[in-house]
Design a protein around this motif. Structure first.
Motif, PDB file in Angstrom:
ATOM      1  N   ILE A 124     107.230 -35.133   1.140  1.00 52.00           N
ATOM      2  CA  ILE A 124     106.954 -36.749   0.279  1.00 52.00           C
ATOM      3  C   ILE A 124     107.878 -37.454  -0.100  1.00 52.00           C
ATOM      4  N   MET A 125     109.727 -37.094   0.363  1.00 49.44           N
ATOM      5  CA  MET A 125     109.989 -38.069  -0.279  1.00 49.44           C
ATOM      6  C   MET A 125     110.614 -39.013   1.217  1.00 49.44           C
ATOM      7  N   ALA A 126     109.683 -39.033   2.717  1.00 51.40           N
ATOM      8  CA  ALA A 126     109.558 -40.569   4.095  1.00 51.40           C
ATOM      9  C   ALA A 126     108.929 -41.083   3.129  1.00 51.40           C
ATOM     10  N   SER A 127     107.256 -40.547   2.446  1.00 50.86           N
ATOM     11  CA  SER A 127     106.262 -41.352   2.172  1.00 50.86           C
ATOM     12  C   SER A 127     106.761 -41.949   0.695  1.00 50.86           C
ATOM     13  N   VAL A 128     107.406 -41.613   0.053  1.00 52.52           N
ATOM     14  CA  VAL A 128     107.471 -42.981  -0.790  1.00 52.52           C
ATOM     15  C   VAL A 128     108.928 -43.532  -0.951  1.00 52.52           C
ATOM     16  N   THR A 129     109.708 -43.434   0.471  1.00 53.10           N
ATOM     17  CA  THR A 129     110.246 -44.439   1.316  1.00 53.10           C
ATOM     18  C   THR A 129     109.711 -45.000   2.162  1.00 53.10           C
ATOM     19  N   ALA A 130     108.531 -44.462   2.753  1.00 48.69           N
ATOM     20  CA  ALA A 130     107.132 -45.984   3.212  1.00 48.69           C
ATOM     21  C   ALA A 130     106.558 -46.420   2.118  1.00 48.69           C
ATOM     22  N   THR A 131     106.003 -46.025   1.141  1.00 48.89           N
ATOM     23  CA  THR A 131     105.249 -46.926   0.067  1.00 48.89           C
ATOM     24  C   THR A 131     106.567 -48.119  -0.504  1.00 48.89           C
ATOM     25  N   ALA A 132     108.162 -47.681  -1.131  1.00 55.11           N
ATOM     26  CA  ALA A 132     108.448 -48.612  -1.695  1.00 55.11           C
ATOM     27  C   ALA A 132     108.794 -49.660  -0.751  1.00 55.11           C
ATOM     28  N   VAL A 133     108.523 -49.978   0.399  1.00 54.71           N
ATOM     29  CA  VAL A 133     109.145 -50.378   2.176  1.00 54.71           C
ATOM     30  C   VAL A 133     107.874 -52.063   1.990  1.00 54.71           C
ATOM     31  N   SER A 134     106.757 -51.046   2.159  1.00 56.42           N
ATOM     32  CA  SER A 134     105.334 -51.754   2.788  1.00 56.42           C
ATOM     33  C   SER A 134     104.392 -51.992   1.548  1.00 56.42           C
ATOM     34  N   GLY A 135     104.833 -51.404   0.063  1.00 58.77           N
ATOM     35  CA  GLY A 135     103.953 -51.763  -1.220  1.00 58.77           C
ATOM     36  C   GLY A 135     102.239 -50.811  -1.398  1.00 58.77           C
ATOM     37  N   THR A 136     102.403 -49.856  -0.495  1.00 55.45           N
ATOM     38  CA  THR A 136     100.906 -49.196   0.099  1.00 55.45           C
ATOM     39  C   THR A 136     100.578 -48.426   0.569  1.00 55.45           C
ATOM     40  N   PHE A 137     100.393 -47.690  -0.287  1.00 52.89           N
ATOM     41  CA  PHE A 137     100.845 -45.306  -0.036  1.00 52.89           C
ATOM     42  C   PHE A 137      99.776 -44.748   0.910  1.00 52.89           C
ATOM     43  N   HIS A 138     100.229 -44.556   1.925  1.00 53.11           N
ATOM     44  CA  HIS A 138      99.162 -43.798   2.930  1.00 53.11           C
ATOM     45  C   HIS A 138      98.853 -42.952   3.303  1.00 53.11           C
ATOM     46  N   GLN A 139      98.513 -42.037   3.312  1.00 54.31           N
ATOM     47  CA  GLN A 139      98.303 -40.151   3.211  1.00 54.31           C
ATOM     48  C   GLN A 139      99.284 -39.913   4.181  1.00 54.31           C
ATOM     49  N   PRO A 140     100.053 -38.955   4.163  1.00 58.05           N
ATOM     50  CA  PRO A 140     101.125 -39.010   5.811  1.00 58.05           C
ATOM     51  C   PRO A 140      99.394 -37.881   6.085  1.00 58.05           C
ATOM     52  N   THR A 141      99.556 -37.544   7.404  1.00 61.97           N
ATOM     53  CA  THR A 141      98.277 -37.012   8.209  1.00 61.97           C
ATOM     54  C   THR A 141      99.635 -36.594   9.521  1.00 61.97           C
ATOM     55  N   LEU A 142      99.276 -35.363  10.187  1.00 57.26           N
ATOM     56  CA  LEU A 142     100.096 -34.565  11.163  1.00 57.26           C
ATOM     57  C   LEU A 142      98.833 -34.770  12.231  1.00 57.26           C
ATOM     58  N   THR A 143      97.361 -34.560  11.990  1.00 59.96           N
ATOM     59  CA  THR A 143      96.289 -34.147  12.803  1.00 59.96           C
ATOM     60  C   THR A 143      95.471 -35.876  13.076  1.00 59.96           C
ATOM     61  N   GLY A 144      95.630 -36.250  11.969  1.00 59.88           N
ATOM     62  CA  GLY A 144      94.420 -37.527  11.855  1.00 59.88           C
ATOM     63  C   GLY A 144      92.831 -37.055  11.562  1.00 59.88           C
ATOM     64  N   GLY A 145      91.964 -38.233  11.341  1.00 57.08           N
ATOM     65  CA  GLY A 145      91.151 -37.315  11.030  1.00 57.08           C
ATOM     66  C   GLY A 145      90.756 -37.097   9.760  1.00 57.08           C
ATOM     67  N   THR A 146      91.868 -36.239   9.215  1.00 56.58           N
ATOM     68  CA  THR A 146      91.691 -35.543   7.682  1.00 56.58           C
ATOM     69  C   THR A 146      91.018 -36.813   6.742  1.00 56.58           C
ATOM     70  N   ASP A 147      90.034 -34.930   5.977  1.00 55.86           N
ATOM     71  CA  ASP A 147      90.023 -36.568   4.421  1.00 55.86           C
ATOM     72  C   ASP A 147      91.275 -36.467   2.607  1.00 55.86           C
ATOM     73  N   ASP A 148      90.891 -38.000   2.929  1.00 57.89           N
ATOM     74  CA  ASP A 148      91.615 -38.293   2.313  1.00 57.89           C
ATOM     75  C   ASP A 148      90.302 -38.965   0.475  1.00 57.89           C
ATOM     76  N   ALA A 149      91.782 -38.303  -0.278  1.00 57.12           N
ATOM     77  CA  ALA A 149      90.887 -37.808  -1.490  1.00 57.12           C
ATOM     78  C   ALA A 149      92.127 -39.093  -2.581  1.00 57.12           C
ATOM     79  N   THR A 150      92.846 -39.300  -1.734  1.00 62.72           N
ATOM     80  CA  THR A 150      94.051 -39.765  -2.818  1.00 62.72           C
ATOM     81  C   THR A 150      93.600 -41.591  -3.441  1.00 62.72           C
ATOM     82  N   ALA A 151      93.946 -41.714  -4.195  1.00 59.95           N
ATOM     83  CA  ALA A 151      93.580 -43.299  -4.910  1.00 59.95           C
ATOM     84  C   ALA A 151      94.934 -43.839  -5.659  1.00 59.95           C
ATOM     85  N   THR A 152      95.042 -44.708  -5.377  1.00 68.80           N
ATOM     86  CA  THR A 152      96.556 -45.516  -5.708  1.00 68.80           C
ATOM     87  C   THR A 152      96.666 -46.757  -5.517  1.00 68.80           C
ATOM     88  N   THR A 153      97.481 -47.780  -6.134  1.00 70.55           N
ATOM     89  CA  THR A 153      97.509 -49.138  -6.499  1.00 70.55           C
ATOM     90  C   THR A 153      98.657 -49.604  -5.772  1.00 70.55           C
TER      91      THR A 153
END
Length: 543
Positions: free
Chosen positions: A423-452
């Motif tokens: 979670i905190m690696a993702s928070v860091t990535a979002t903070a410095v890029s401005g855009t949340f990307h759902q973390p994935t380990l296998t690729g091709g996973t479903d993404d049901a998140t909705a962010t601004t």
């Protein structure tokens, strides 16, 4: 007046006998009415019988001993200790069940006084999954007045009997090869942290092992039914490997970092790409057992100030150049202090961030709404939404504070705020890029998140603050690394009598990293060297 004469004679005052008779009659009528209402479950219904606390205590003790593997002690709390010990020891034989979880539930009282305590059993079957079922414990008072679990086979499992038992059947399927992003094979021999993850990755891809717990006749072995099935048929060819987003170079460096720089303490680390959330490395020390990097639940401490700062900047509640005093102590229901009781009088908010000043952040609590931290975490950072990573994960929690003390704690990543390195690696990535990307380990996973997306000016301020934390603040352990490295340290309290956990998050190029060291005391001194070791070994993210 003749109707009153027998009770009130004209030649004398009323005696106390009259009213006594009237009250007695009234009470008798009321009691009679009450009995009638009770019989019809009316307003005087006493409700269900209340179970004896000693009976519930005995049931819970039995479950606790059974769960902990203290079989003899559990059996001694039943009406048939010898039979109970024999059955409890043999019940899981051949089922490859590790430590069970037995959770007590509702309690009822029967007409004969038997107290029945329902429970849920979760039996982990090695490499397959968890067999979950419900049963109940009958508890009866014995002749000596002591409550005992009334032994019967069905309390272990409702379908266990003198004629039927359980058998584990595994399908003869070899696990698929698990590859990194470049097609190189991954293994627990070269990457110990992946040992527990590889079966999870295989199951998540539909290519994992399969099996079933079956109910069979004790004498003939005939299958009477299937209690639990694990795995699923997959359209994937058996010889087709499962691809992951992991990178062997990053994974090896992460394994080495947590093993060599954490001073033997329990440690977890995640590194991921900033531009798409792909996980490059997951490392845990010790490597066996619980995957604390992805499924752990920790207070993130001052690394959470990245989210708190975002909320303050979004609400135009503070600017980096504003003066926000940083005293040693601040009391909000309880006394809060800075690490080592440091203080920075007349500090700017920029200094508060780089020095990780708790009291300054807490003093700004009235600048955000009670539920605003959670709203910002969810809306912009995806924290608390459901993530589909490719393996089981914990996706964070930021509850609305119950009082001002808890709100103060939430401002600095304490209270009931929970996260983990993923979670905190993702928070860091979002903070410095401005855009949340759902973390994935296998690729091709479903993404049901909705962010601004975060506004650009907020991203620029966060990047500057994190960079200043490296050049002028608590993350100076990274100061001599090449590149525009940004970071944030964190120290998270665990309890009054346990050392703090140390946290450290950082970004460089296209990579964000988060690390927690349990009982590390401070983030800069414990988790900082782990992150430095990783970033020093690997120059940049793979293409």
């Amino acid at each position: 007046m003749t109707d009153v004469a027998p009770l009130t004679s004209p030649d004398r005052r009323p005696t106390r006998k009259g009213p006594r008779v009237v009250v007695a009659v009234g009470l008798t009528l009321a009691l009679a009415a009450g009995i009638g209402y009770a019989a019809d479950l009316g307003p005087f219904d006493p409700g269900p019988p209340i179970p004896d606390p000693e009976a519930i205590k005995q049931a819970r003790a039995f479950l606790a001993d059974w769960e902990a593997g203290h079989i003899s002690r559990a059996a001694a709390q039943t009406s048939s200790p010898e039979q109970a010990e024999r059955v409890l020891n043999s019940f899981t034989a051949g089922l490859d069940i590790s430590k069970p979880t037995l959770t007590p539930g509702a309690t009822t009282v029967g007409d004969d006084g038997t107290v029945t305590v329902a429970f849920t059993a979760k039996m982990p079957v090695t490499e397959l999954g968890t067999w979950t079922y419900r049963s109940a414990l009958p508890v009866r008072k014995q002749d000596d007045g002591v409550w005992k679990v009334n032994w019967e086979l069905s309390l272990v499992h409702p379908n266990l009997s003198s004629t039927e038992k359980f058998r584990l059947e595994r399908e003869d399927t070899s696990g698929p090869e698990i590859n990194d992003r470049n097609g190189d094979a991954l293994s627990s021999e070269t990457s110990p942290s992946l040992g527990p993850l590889i079966p999870q990755i295989a199951r998540g891809s539909g290519a994992g092992p399969r099996g079933a717990v079956q109910l069979v006749d004790r004498a003939s072995g005939e299958v009477k039914g299937t209690e639990a099935s694990f795995g699923k048929k997959s359209a994937r060819p058996a010889d087709r490997p499962v691809s992951t987003t992991l990178d062997t170079t990053w994974q090896s460096a992460a394994e080495k970092a947590v093993a060599s720089e954490a001073d033997g303490k329990d440690t977890a680390l995640v590194a991921l790409r900033i531009d798409n959330g792909e996980i490059l490395a997951v490392a845990n020390s010790p490597s066996s057992g619980f995957n604390r990097a992805v499924s752990g639940t920790y207070a993130p401490g001052s690394t959470w100030k990245i989210v708190t700062t975002s909320a303050l900047l979004l609400g135009d509640a503070v600017a980096p150049s504003d003066v926000v005093d940083c005293p040693k102590y601040l009391t909000v229901g309880k006394r809060f202090q800075n690490v080592e009781a440091s203080e920075h009088r007349g500090a700017t908010f920029r200094k508060d961030f780089t020095a990780s000043c708790n009291t300054a952040f807490i003093s700004l609590r009235d600048k955000v709404g009670d539920g605003e931290l959670g709203d910002v975490a969810r809306k912009y950072f995806g924290v608390g939404q459901k993530w589909d990573v490719g393996i089981p994960s914990y996706d964070g929690s930021v509850p609305v504070p119950r009082d001002q003390t808890e709100k103060a704690a939430s401002m600095i990543g304490q209270g009931r705020v929970q996260a983990n390195p993923l979670i905190m690696a993702s928070v860091t990535a979002t903070a410095v890029s401005g855009t949340f990307h759902q973390p994935t380990l296998t690729g091709g996973t479903d993404d049901a998140t909705a962010t601004t997306p975060l506004p650009r000016e907020i991203v620029a301020q966060l990047r500057e603050l994190m960079r200043a934390t490296v050049t002028d603040g608590t993350a100076s352990v990274l100061a001599d690394l090449p590149g525009e490295v940004g970071a944030k340290t964190g120290t998270a309290e665990v309890s009054d009598d346990a050392p703090n956990n140390g946290w450290f998050v950082a970004h460089r190029g296209n990579v964000a990293v988060a690390c927690v060291v349990e009982k590390g005391v401070t983030g800069g001194a414990s988790a900082g060297p782990v992150v430095r070791s990783l970033l020093d070994a690997v120059p940049d993210a793979p293409s």
